[in-house]
Scaffold this motif. Structure first.
Motif, short mmCIF file in Angstrom:
data_model
loop_
_atom_site.label_atom_id
_atom_site.label_comp_id
_atom_site.label_asym_id
_atom_site.label_seq_id
_atom_site.Cartn_x
_atom_site.Cartn_y
_atom_site.Cartn_z
N HIS A 146 15.78 54.65 137.87
CA HIS A 146 16.00 54.91 136.31
C HIS A 146 14.94 54.14 135.55
O HIS A 146 14.88 54.84 134.27
N GLY A 147 14.28 53.31 136.07
CA GLY A 147 13.26 52.79 135.04
C GLY A 147 14.11 51.41 134.53
O GLY A 147 15.06 51.21 134.71
N SER A 148 13.12 50.80 133.77
CA SER A 148 13.78 49.22 133.26
C SER A 148 14.23 49.17 131.93
O SER A 148 14.71 48.25 131.89
N ALA A 149 14.37 50.51 131.16
CA ALA A 149 14.87 50.12 129.94
C ALA A 149 16.27 49.60 129.72
O ALA A 149 16.45 49.11 128.87
N GLN A 150 17.16 49.89 130.60
CA GLN A 150 18.59 49.42 130.63
C GLN A 150 18.81 48.09 131.42
O GLN A 150 19.95 47.61 131.43
N ALA A 347 12.42 57.51 141.73
CA ALA A 347 12.18 58.47 140.87
C ALA A 347 11.13 58.05 139.84
O ALA A 347 10.31 58.99 139.48
N ARG A 348 11.27 56.84 139.55
CA ARG A 348 10.12 56.24 138.45
C ARG A 348 8.83 56.26 139.13
O ARG A 348 8.07 56.75 138.26
N ASN A 349 8.79 55.96 140.12
CA ASN A 349 7.43 55.84 140.68
C ASN A 349 6.90 57.35 140.66
O ASN A 349 5.63 57.79 140.61
N GLY A 350 7.86 58.24 141.17
CA GLY A 350 7.33 59.80 141.24
C GLY A 350 6.99 60.45 139.85
O GLY A 350 6.08 61.13 139.90
N ARG A 378 6.38 69.09 135.49
CA ARG A 378 6.96 68.48 136.38
C ARG A 378 7.33 66.95 136.27
O ARG A 378 8.53 66.56 136.48
N ALA A 379 6.37 66.18 135.25
CA ALA A 379 6.87 65.22 134.88
C ALA A 379 8.13 64.88 133.76
O ALA A 379 9.03 64.19 134.09
N LEU A 380 8.09 65.99 133.01
CA LEU A 380 9.21 65.97 131.91
C LEU A 380 10.56 66.38 132.76
O LEU A 380 11.52 65.80 132.04
N ALA A 381 10.50 66.91 133.96
CA ALA A 381 11.76 67.02 134.66
C ALA A 381 12.35 65.91 134.89
O ALA A 381 13.64 66.00 135.37
N TYR A 382 11.68 64.65 135.03
CA TYR A 382 12.39 63.59 135.36
C TYR A 382 13.33 62.79 134.12
O TYR A 382 14.08 62.02 134.39
N LEU A 383 13.16 63.27 132.98
CA LEU A 383 13.87 63.05 132.07
C LEU A 383 15.03 63.61 131.88
O LEU A 383 15.27 64.76 132.27
N PRO A 384 16.40 63.05 131.43
CA PRO A 384 16.09 61.53 130.80
C PRO A 384 16.78 60.63 131.86
O PRO A 384 17.16 59.53 131.53
N GLU A 385 16.60 61.18 133.00
CA GLU A 385 17.31 60.07 134.32
C GLU A 385 16.48 59.13 134.32
O GLU A 385 17.09 57.87 134.42
N VAL A 386 15.04 59.26 134.26
CA VAL A 386 14.06 58.04 134.27
C VAL A 386 13.86 57.28 132.93
O VAL A 386 13.40 58.25 132.15
N GLN A 387 14.29 56.19 132.73
CA GLN A 387 13.97 55.78 131.30
C GLN A 387 13.19 54.52 131.31
O GLN A 387 13.60 53.21 131.75
N SER A 388 12.01 54.71 131.35
CA SER A 388 10.80 53.68 131.67
C SER A 388 10.01 53.46 130.27
O SER A 388 9.42 54.60 130.06
#
Length: 423
Positions: A146-150, A347-350, A378-388
């Motif tokens: 999910h990334g580091s935001a939370q 997912a974050r790295n992808g 394709r990158a936008l498709a990772y949002l909002p799951e990845v919050q980095s």
């Protein structure tokens, strides 16, 4: 007397992999984790036996939190549990996003919330030290998904608890050494989250703290880990000579530890420093060495956190070297390979490598805005799951880079980006 052959082999295999060799061992560890995170501790060996049967069912909510803490936040279905079917009205998109954030917060409260028990126990034992390592692993797992935001506040709470245990707890000399190591590893994890959130000064301070813990505990593994992360930070802040020196210090410390994959990663960190200096020959030597070491495969000396260093990550790091050397076509091809090889659990790295693909297409001698826009979608498709924060910065960079191109694909992507990041 040996335990009966289990029906839920997934649970048993994961239990044994984490050194809880008997059901009694697991029940004892469960009680320690439950106490640390403030959940009921009423578990018996009979309950463990039920979870290892052909019909393990679905644990109650408090048990799910403890199990998530113990197993590093993995989905409990991966432990053989069967999620019950539910009947409810579909939630609105924003409600689903809010519920997902709440679920992630509860999951983080698993290992991370051991820090809510900041007061040191009467006696620090290896089980308490293990809970700190589990908190560290939970943070890494959540970061990859999910990334580091939370996560930074969770890491800070866990680190505060570890420091308090060191200062006020009672423990043997060996347990104290292990406690220093666990605290240092938490410092590295917190430093990485600060780095990913765009806080390089905080990251450097935490890595330096980890180095101090390594020296006090006389632990080469922690020293290598801290130096390796300092190399990455030096590259990100535009200090390529420091990136090379820190990477070399890291693989000197890691050399005796028996992990070719770890040494491969450190040589790739060194390669990035050389690439940022424009030294193609030194970069190629370090990259070749990294691939040679990686090909030797997993080893008993591999640290648990190195699971992120997959073939996809290897390809992705080389692609970043190629970009630093101005070899953008090779960089784009390498980043495509990285995304193809990256699992959903990373997912974050992808997402980051997908943005890189777009940027590489724009930086080529003959820019290709259509290919860049395709990768951008394709990158936008990772949002909002990845919050980095890093992903957000990368998307902003892509928006700035693609805006001057008048192709229809570019304007369509900019509209999609605005819609995806509005509010």
């Amino acid at each position: 007397m040996s335990e009966p052959t289990p029906g839920n082999a997934l649970f048993v295999a994961e239990r044994i992999r984490r050194d809880w060799h008997t059901q009694e061992d697991f029940a004892t560890a469960y009680r320690a984790h439950a106490l640390a995170i403030g959940e009921p501790v009423d578990i018996s060996v009979r309950q463990v036996r039920r979870w290892e049967s052909d019909h393990p069912g679905w644990p109650r909510r408090d048990a799910r939190r403890v199990l998530s803490s113990m197993f590093g936040g993995i989905d409990l279905t991966e432990l053989g549990f069967v999620r019950p079917a539910t009947r409810r009205r579909p939630a609105a998109p924003h409600q689903e996003q809010e519920e997902d954030v709440k679920r992630r917060s509860l999951f983080l409260l698993g290992a991370g919330a051991l820090a809510t028990t900041v007061l040191a126990p009467d006696r620090i034992t290896p089980t308490h030290v293990r809970s700190l390592h589990d908190a560290e692993q939970t943070l890494y797992n959540a970061d990859l998904r999910h990334g580091s935001a939370q996560l930074r506040s969770q890491a800070a709470h866990a680190l505060n608890a570890a420091h308090n245990w060191l200062q006020t707890g009672s423990y043997t000399e060996e347990t104290g050494r292990q406690l220093h190591i666990a605290t240092g590893e938490l410092s590295v994890a917190a430093g990485w989250l600060a780095h990913d959130s765009g806080l390089p000064g905080k990251a450097r301070s935490l890595y330096t703290e980890a180095l101090a813990s390594a020296r006090m505990a006389r632990d080469l593994g922690l020293e290598a880990h801290a130096f390796g992360c300092m190399s990455l930070l030096a590259h990100a802040t535009g200090h390529p000579r420091e990136a090379v020196s820190a990477a070399q210090a890291a693989h000197q410390a890691a050399g005796p530890l028996g992990s070719p994959r770890w040494l491969s990663l450190l040589h790739m960190r060194e390669a990035r420093g050389w690439a940022l200096q424009g030294d193609r020959a030194a970069t190629d030597r370090a990259v070749v060495r990294a691939h040679h070491l990686y090909a030797q495969g997993p080893a008993d000396g591999d640290p648990t956190w190195i699971d992120f260093y997959t073939p996809g990550e290897l390809a992705g790091l080389e692609s970043l070297c190629r970009a630093d050397l101005g070899q953008y076509e090779r960089a784009a091809a390498g980043a495509e390979q990285a995304v193809l090889l990256t699992a959903d659990s990373h997912a974050r790295n992808g997402a980051l490598y997908t943005v890189d693909i777009a940027l590489h297409h724009l930086n080529r001698t003959r820019p290709d805005p259509e290919a860049a826009a395709d990768a951008g979608h394709r990158a936008l498709a990772y949002l909002p799951e990845v919050q980095s924060q890093r992903l957000q910065r990368a998307l902003r960079d892509l928006a700035s880079a693609i805006a001057p191109h008048r192709a229809r694909a570019s304007t369509d992507w900019l509209d999609a980006y605005q819609a995806a990041t509005a509010g």
